[in-house]
Design a protein around this motif. Sequence first.
Motif, PDB file in Angstrom:
ATOM      1  N   ARG A 269      -5.387   6.119  -6.443  1.00 21.76           N
ATOM      2  CA  ARG A 269      -5.813   7.492  -6.123  1.00 21.76           C
ATOM      3  C   ARG A 269      -7.116   7.490  -5.314  1.00 21.76           C
ATOM      4  O   ARG A 269      -8.027   8.234  -5.586  1.00 21.76           O
ATOM      5  CB  ARG A 269      -5.944   8.329  -7.389  1.00 21.76           C
ATOM      6  CG  ARG A 269      -4.641   8.415  -8.187  1.00 21.76           C
ATOM      7  CD  ARG A 269      -4.827   9.235  -9.474  1.00 21.76           C
ATOM      8  NE  ARG A 269      -3.598   9.243 -10.246  1.00 21.76           N
ATOM      9  CZ  ARG A 269      -3.273   8.319 -11.151  1.00 21.76           C
ATOM     10  NH1 ARG A 269      -4.110   7.306 -11.382  1.00 21.76           N
ATOM     11  NH2 ARG A 269      -2.145   8.387 -11.820  1.00 21.76           N
ATOM     12  N   ARG A 270      -7.153   6.570  -4.348  1.00 22.60           N
ATOM     13  CA  ARG A 270      -8.255   6.448  -3.392  1.00 22.60           C
ATOM     14  C   ARG A 270      -9.559   5.954  -4.018  1.00 22.60           C
ATOM     15  O   ARG A 270     -10.629   6.119  -3.439  1.00 22.60           O
ATOM     16  CB  ARG A 270      -8.496   7.778  -2.655  1.00 22.60           C
ATOM     17  CG  ARG A 270      -7.341   8.224  -1.756  1.00 22.60           C
ATOM     18  CD  ARG A 270      -7.712   9.464  -0.957  1.00 22.60           C
ATOM     19  NE  ARG A 270      -6.734   9.757   0.080  1.00 22.60           N
ATOM     20  CZ  ARG A 270      -5.689  10.562  -0.076  1.00 22.60           C
ATOM     21  NH1 ARG A 270      -5.499  11.157  -1.256  1.00 22.60           N
ATOM     22  NH2 ARG A 270      -4.854  10.775   0.919  1.00 22.60           N
ATOM     23  N   ARG A 271      -9.501   5.340  -5.176  1.00 23.73           N
ATOM     24  CA  ARG A 271     -10.703   4.825  -5.833  1.00 23.73           C
ATOM     25  C   ARG A 271     -10.539   3.342  -6.128  1.00 23.73           C
ATOM     26  O   ARG A 271      -9.487   2.891  -6.589  1.00 23.73           O
ATOM     27  CB  ARG A 271     -10.988   5.573  -7.138  1.00 23.73           C
ATOM     28  CG  ARG A 271     -11.346   7.044  -6.945  1.00 23.73           C
ATOM     29  CD  ARG A 271     -11.717   7.680  -8.280  1.00 23.73           C
ATOM     30  NE  ARG A 271     -12.928   7.093  -8.828  1.00 23.73           N
ATOM     31  CZ  ARG A 271     -14.165   7.487  -8.514  1.00 23.73           C
ATOM     32  NH1 ARG A 271     -14.341   8.459  -7.612  1.00 23.73           N
ATOM     33  NH2 ARG A 271     -15.215   6.933  -9.077  1.00 23.73           N
TER      34      ARG A 271
ATOM     35  N   GLN B 249      -7.856   6.636   5.762  1.00 27.32           N
ATOM     36  CA  GLN B 249      -8.129   7.642   4.734  1.00 27.32           C
ATOM     37  C   GLN B 249      -6.858   8.227   4.138  1.00 27.32           C
ATOM     38  O   GLN B 249      -6.908   8.911   3.123  1.00 27.32           O
ATOM     39  CB  GLN B 249      -9.008   8.753   5.308  1.00 27.32           C
ATOM     40  CG  GLN B 249     -10.405   8.265   5.651  1.00 27.32           C
ATOM     41  CD  GLN B 249     -11.336   9.405   6.024  1.00 27.32           C
ATOM     42  OE1 GLN B 249     -10.926  10.556   6.147  1.00 27.32           O
ATOM     43  NE2 GLN B 249     -12.604   9.088   6.201  1.00 27.32           N
ATOM     44  N   ASP B 250      -5.711   7.943   4.750  1.00 30.62           N
ATOM     45  CA  ASP B 250      -4.439   8.401   4.189  1.00 30.62           C
ATOM     46  C   ASP B 250      -3.898   7.441   3.130  1.00 30.62           C
ATOM     47  O   ASP B 250      -2.915   7.760   2.455  1.00 30.62           O
ATOM     48  CB  ASP B 250      -3.403   8.555   5.309  1.00 30.62           C
ATOM     49  CG  ASP B 250      -3.810   9.613   6.320  1.00 30.62           C
ATOM     50  OD1 ASP B 250      -4.330  10.659   5.902  1.00 30.62           O
ATOM     51  OD2 ASP B 250      -3.630   9.382   7.529  1.00 30.62           O
TER      52      ASP B 250
ATOM     53  N   ILE C 172       0.842  -1.198   0.000  1.00 33.34           N
ATOM     54  CA  ILE C 172       0.000   0.000   0.000  1.00 33.34           C
ATOM     55  C   ILE C 172       0.874   1.243   0.000  1.00 33.34           C
ATOM     56  O   ILE C 172       2.033   1.203   0.433  1.00 33.34           O
ATOM     57  CB  ILE C 172      -0.960   0.031   1.208  1.00 33.34           C
ATOM     58  CG1 ILE C 172      -0.182   0.098   2.530  1.00 33.34           C
ATOM     59  CG2 ILE C 172      -1.868  -1.177   1.186  1.00 33.34           C
ATOM     60  CD1 ILE C 172      -1.089   0.207   3.762  1.00 33.34           C
ATOM     61  N   LEU C 173       0.307   2.326  -0.509  1.00 37.44           N
ATOM     62  CA  LEU C 173       0.951   3.637  -0.475  1.00 37.44           C
ATOM     63  C   LEU C 173       0.127   4.560   0.416  1.00 37.44           C
ATOM     64  O   LEU C 173      -1.105   4.625   0.304  1.00 37.44           O
ATOM     65  CB  LEU C 173       1.049   4.231  -1.877  1.00 37.44           C
ATOM     66  CG  LEU C 173       1.965   3.497  -2.865  1.00 37.44           C
ATOM     67  CD1 LEU C 173       1.814   4.085  -4.265  1.00 37.44           C
ATOM     68  CD2 LEU C 173       3.411   3.575  -2.410  1.00 37.44           C
TER      69      LEU C 173
ATOM     70  N   ASP D 151     -17.549   0.222  -8.818  1.00 34.59           N
ATOM     71  CA  ASP D 151     -17.969   1.600  -8.621  1.00 34.59           C
ATOM     72  C   ASP D 151     -18.184   1.836  -7.129  1.00 34.59           C
ATOM     73  O   ASP D 151     -19.112   1.293  -6.534  1.00 34.59           O
ATOM     74  CB  ASP D 151     -19.256   1.861  -9.396  1.00 34.59           C
ATOM     75  CG  ASP D 151     -19.840   3.237  -9.134  1.00 34.59           C
ATOM     76  OD1 ASP D 151     -19.114   4.088  -8.584  1.00 34.59           O
ATOM     77  OD2 ASP D 151     -21.007   3.462  -9.475  1.00 34.59           O
ATOM     78  N   ALA D 152     -17.308   2.629  -6.512  1.00 37.38           N
ATOM     79  CA  ALA D 152     -17.393   2.836  -5.060  1.00 37.38           C
ATOM     80  C   ALA D 152     -18.742   3.416  -4.658  1.00 37.38           C
ATOM     81  O   ALA D 152     -19.328   3.019  -3.653  1.00 37.38           O
ATOM     82  CB  ALA D 152     -16.259   3.745  -4.602  1.00 37.38           C
TER      83      ALA D 152
END
Length: 429
Positions: A402-404, A387-388, A355-356, A409-410
């Motif tokens: 990029r958080r998706r 959330q980071d 993870i990043l 589909d979130a």
Amino acid sequence: MPGPLLLEGALVATLDDAGTAGPLSVAVQGDSIAGIGPRDALRRRFPAADRLDCEGKVLLPGLVNAHLHPELQVLKGAVEELNLHDWDDAAHFDAALVLLSSPERRWIQRAAIRAALADCLLGGTTCVACYGVTVGSDDVAAGVLREFGLRGAVTVRDIAFAPVEPDGIPRIYRLHAEEALTPEELDAAARAHARGERIVMHAAETEHRIRLVRERFGTTTVRLLEEYGLLSPRMLLSHAIHVDEEERALLRERGVAIVSSPTAEMKLSDGIAPIVDYVDRGLAVALGTDCAVCNNGNDLFLEMRQLGLVQKLRYGADALPAERILRMATRDGARALGGGDLFGALEEGRAADLILVDADNPRLQPLVHRDGFSNLAANLVYAATGQDVTDVMVAGRWRVRRRRLLDDDAAGVWDELARAATALYDRIL
């Protein structure tokens, strides 16, 4: 097999045996880590590799959630201000469990499981052990693990402990808790354990459950499991809070794995588990979020923070260094679930589960890592949240960018959960 990918510019925490950390590059080839080292060295080794700039990020192994009841995501907040045994008097909660177990409401169960596992994935968890508590939920969870590309396992709740056909998702047999134990089920569990099955049990979570075992069997939970030959590295004890000195020595001798869920244990007023003592004895101690009913979230970063704080409250400010807690959320989780040689750390040949984390987020600043001093582990454990997390890779494939979520589909996941919650509460309230 796709060509190699170089992840460059990140501050890397490998969590390997040597504690290697620093501004390193990571090479991913197929589903595995192909190399870790200085940027120029890896560029020479993999001259044709694609390169991804990870400047401003922390790169670390994916987190392991070793205890989650995902279908209860739809019941978040349903039994607030009640301890575990008061749930029995919450009529709407019992009605909800019956409803979730019915075939015609399987879509509600699936919506909850999808939301819980999507939340885990977005928060940096790459492996989840799902413990179903309603009929059919384990099979649904297995399907959702495949759908999201998550590593994980599901349980088998069968008092006969009959063998199951393999389908690619590991199975863990479940002795649910002390109130359900019978000699017949314990005998069946012992036979399954003898043939090599992994077993999990909610064990010694409350003093009430210890009293039940004393009344029915004349002993304590850990001693009872020992009588049936159920203590081994393939036994996972969830919680293990009310365990005396002799029992702890027995757990160490047998190499039993412990799964701690400090947020749930505090919220339910179960007690504070002797985690420092377990760690000092060399036991594998993994982390789990338990369920949304008694945790309200699936964030393993917050779980690490809670564990560190509550253990310091019990054992002192020097208890459990942050680096050790990080290993519990990664390497110990993998070890407890039987994947200790495959995932949980970043090393050449291991699975590319990584993870990043956004290091530029004010929560993680200042971030200092140099000879003689580093606050990297402390910031990850005590400042970061799920959330980071910006990007998640499982077995060499990006699952979050990029958080998706990439494969789903979130917004659809959360809309589905909202519809499911409305349908459920329309029936039970």
